[in-house]
Write a protein that holds these residues in place. Sequence first.
Motif, mmCIF file in Angstrom:
data_model
loop_
_atom_site.group_PDB
_atom_site.id
_atom_site.type_symbol
_atom_site.label_atom_id
_atom_site.label_comp_id
_atom_site.label_asym_id
_atom_site.label_seq_id
_atom_site.Cartn_x
_atom_site.Cartn_y
_atom_site.Cartn_z
ATOM 1 N N VAL A 625 0.860 -1.179 0.000
ATOM 2 C CA VAL A 625 0.000 0.000 0.000
ATOM 3 C C VAL A 625 0.897 1.231 0.000
ATOM 4 N N LEU A 626 0.651 2.131 -0.914
ATOM 5 C CA LEU A 626 1.433 3.361 -0.970
ATOM 6 C C LEU A 626 0.526 4.517 -1.337
ATOM 7 N N GLY A 627 1.008 5.709 -1.123
ATOM 8 C CA GLY A 627 0.249 6.895 -1.450
ATOM 9 C C GLY A 627 0.441 7.300 -2.902
ATOM 10 N N PHE A 628 -0.566 7.973 -3.442
ATOM 11 C CA PHE A 628 -0.486 8.450 -4.826
ATOM 12 C C PHE A 628 0.500 9.616 -4.906
ATOM 13 N N LYS A 629 1.291 9.613 -5.968
ATOM 14 C CA LYS A 629 2.296 10.657 -6.157
ATOM 15 C C LYS A 629 1.615 11.885 -6.762
#
Length: 905
Positions: A625-629
């Motif tokens: 899970v990662l944040g949108f750039k």
Amino acid sequence: MGQLISKRDGLVHGVVPRVHFSTSEEGPPRYSPHNFDATRRQQDGNLQIPPTIVVSGVRCMLNIWGVILFLRLSWITSQAGILLTWLIILMSVTVTSVTALSISAIATNGRVISGQLPPAPEAPVQRVVRDLMQEFGVIMVDSINDVRIVGVITVTILLLISLAGMEWESKTQILFFIVLMVSFSNYFVGTFIPSNPEKQAQGIFGYRTEIFVSNLKPDWRGPEGNFFQMFAIFFPSAIGILSGANISGDLKDPATAIPKGTLMAIFWTTFSYLAISVTVGSCVIRDASGNVSDILTGNITDGCVGLGCNLGWNFTECIRSQSCEYGLANNLKVLGQVSGFYYLITAGVFAASLSSALGFLVSAPKVFQCLCRDNLYPYIGFFAKGYGKNDEPLRAYLLCYIIAVAFILIAELNTIAALISNFFLCSYSLINFSCFHASITNSPGWRPSFHYYSKWTALFGAVISVVLMFLFTWWAALVTFCIIFFLFGYVNYNKPKVNWGSSVQAGTYNMALSYSVSLSGVEDHVKNFRPQCLVLTGPPNQRPALVDFVGSFTKHISLMICGDIIMEQDRHTRSQDSTDSLVKWMNKRRVRSFYTPFTADSLRAGTRHLLQASGLGKLKPNTLVLGFKTNWRDSSPESIEDYINTIYDTFDSNFCLCMLRMMDGLDISDQFDFEVNQGFEPDESVENDDQQSPERESGEHCTVHINTVIPHDVSGDTFILSGVTGLTLLVPYLLTRRKHWRRSKVRVFIVGDEQNMEEGRNEMIALLKRFRLDFNDVIVMTDSEKRPHVKNLSRFVDSVAPFRLHDEQQDGISVQELRQSAPWKISDKEFEAFRLKSERKVRLNEIIRRNSQHAALVLVSLPVPQSDCPSALYMAWLDTLTCGLHCPAVLIRGNQQNVLTFYCQ
């Protein structure tokens, strides 16, 4: 119920010189050599008994001996007989001895400080005042108010002695001990003094074989005439073994003094109980009238009843009418009457009672002071302050004094006597269980120098203490457990910032290790699939929305690891303290997650290592899970390549992928006074019995909208554009198990044509039902293949314009030459090759925005990344799909493995 040890670790005492630690608020611990050793001998070769052992033993004996010894033991002997009385004594001593062994093990496992063990409430103190007032017939006001007056005066004098300091208190206790020794000597001497007619009329004949034989067997009388009632009455006379431990802070060598002093006290007090019961049972008959005229004249014994007939006395009349006032069964003052001088026994009653009360007034405030300093409970910190060089708890002294006076003014202590005894047994049970638990966890830190204990005897002591609580008074046992569970639950819920090195930690570690190893041997099954998430949060407190979102569907369900990739140039700015503060932040926010910092040269390299190394056994992440750039347009080409390659590596590692986009961005490092995201705020999971759950379908793209509880009439939408992906269905379902999302509504949109619209809708409804996933509606979209609006398409073209080569517009320059200067840019040929897919993304965004105006969350299936697609173009697709939304959006895709099943086996 943890291992009760010092906050500060201490070395096990051995043959090396002992060290005494002293602490103060003004500075660090001070060390002073203490030359005493248990093996030290005098020059003449005789063993020297250390003074601290004597102090500890004397205190325990003074607290064990009480009014029951002087006023109840003879009556218990008359009821139960000598044999059962000995059994009662030995059973009581068994419980206290086992507890003493547990205390000794705990006390020798490192340095002991005052306040480790619970205080000993002394109920007999108030009872003796009432009995003595009745004995002497002194009336000041009336029987009730006389108890109050004498009690208040007595406890006030004891308070003044306590406030004078430990030196005065110790001298007073020595005085009480001397009085008790004189009292005992007076009694035993009295048993050998020939009885005169007056004593014989009271049933006292000296040592007689027939009296001993007659009193061997029980003679139960009255409503309290049974074994367990006698045991319940006697047992409080065996307590008091915690006295040495309660003043451990004032002992020079508590690790040695507590075990030896406590066991010595148990031995001598047990010997005294056994000796008094057998001697009084050999000298005094059960019933006597006290009338000298009842002596038999001659040898006429016709019609005479009772043992007195064989001894020359006729007590038949009082025996038959049950009006005898003397003898073991009727007179509680037998020990005084048997003794050489009656009032020395009375002095012994005073000494036993007052020594117990004084010990309580000294030890309880010290224990309470330590409890206040640990800040376990609110509003008690006022009593933590100490005064003088010995850090005397004056405020706690006054509090105990007020409590004592309050109960004295009640003057009816029988109502709380049962509760006090149960508290005592409960403390014994907890101490024994602490010793057992510390032993069974095999913690390396559990190394008591006292070896004469067993974890099984400790467990036996814990269980038997609980059994006795219910046998004595069941309702008091229930009240005691309710209070204990409330206090324990409060501490467990608030998790105060205090660490004793509890054995609970060792037990938790053992269970976690055992279950993790066992889980490694279990084959994976689709029914047990859980999204175990590695979340690239950076410092978690800077991206709380990302942390809260993942915590919403993993808390109490699956694994969550917050990964923080620290760039090489920044590693010197991050200390261990910052790591600890981030863990504390997550704990305070009630985030059930691990925190793993990792130093790397780039995002891609750090993520690759975390994907490979994170987790343990089957407790390994399967979802990244990662944040949108959000700032991709302003980022360097290398940064975009690094971000997109991280996505490629995720799928190459067979991981699922989730990407969260907040319209205002995720990073709040510039504003730490943020509000909790109410949509993702962690709360208790609920059973969605009548709630509606969102379902997700996927394919090339799938979008889910979930409504919060606040807008009751609003629904969310799920867009199914091609084949179904299970993860896109599972994550929203897990979200709807949370309290905040349980009333969310879901609409499912699927792609189809007008001719097969109803058939496609029915198939999707059947599929969702087979997966047991709730939904509100399924709608077939027939306009997804339409061209997007020109304005929206132009916006997309403008967004990627800075990243295009425009090679067809530059004459004389080949594409290869342009590629060498800007390899990350999109050629015109590539742009045309992906035109249809780009237009499809723009059209999907139009549909999402049109149908999600009132949604609280949107889930969109992540486009499948392609190796020949330029990074900037793929980034533009992700941006286009989720742009223009007022709520959080999640791009999500599985790893082509089954995560849902409609089979029961």
